[in-house]
Write a protein that holds these residues in place. Sequence first.
Motif: not given
Length: 301
Positions: A242-268
Amino acid sequence: MYAEAIRKAMNQAADKATFVEGDYYEPYFFDEPDMKVIICGVCGKPKECYPYIPTEICEGQPPKDKRTYPFGRPVKVSCLCDCDVDRKKKAEQRANIEKISAQRKMECWGYVDADGIFHRNTEMEKTCFENNSTYDDNKHIKACKKYMSTISQRLDDGKGLFLCGKSGAGKSYAAICFANAAMDRMFQTCFREQWQITRLSQFDDKDKYELSKLESAAFLIIDDFNPDKLNDYGREVIFNLFDARIKRGLPTIFTSNATKNSIENPVNQVDKRITDRIIQRCHIIEDSTHNYRRIKQKETE
């Protein structure tokens, strides 16, 4: 050589040119007013011609006493005006694009079975935005369609999508539709489930080539992203990719069962390196309104 070129042109020519509104007739030879051909009303070039062979080198069209004909007499055949040439080129370009798109889809969705035999997945190849009546009100579909409509801008800003919600909410379906639409537009696109990426070894040449391909693709879709299922090695693989793609300016698309809140406030907290980048580099779309798997199951019952 000149005669051979004319013979080939005549063999390739259609029997009769098509006269359309705006076209007109005009003499093909300046000294033979009765030998008229169809002239394109758009580009002004002939749609028909009388192939001939000059007996002497002349500037421009030779007079009739200095030209002979391949069949011993004038024979009118169709030819391509500039408009037809342009249409032919565009048709060839479209055919080439369709061929490349089909090849990329076959590679993207195909799989090798336990016996090493490659299989096409034609169902995945055919999945597209146009065949999604079940998902008409789905936020993920709408987000992917909107993203596709401004794809040049999205490539410029390098921001991707994070499609999240409960299982069966249509996230993967939307991502598959997006992948096929991107490949139809000649963008190199890779679709991988999280486990397919985390099993790659950075010390295996074949896996290193695969990781390099994922790093450089115009679009990478990581399906079923789940931070809770990542061990330390898997977390590093996903982060580095993911970091290598960000540095190249390339977009990444994710699908996930996670909630928006769990991404913004990860427990781990060890997941924050990844989730922080997701927040910065992806538009987060959450929708758990429907369970489309149950809807489809009921439709088949």
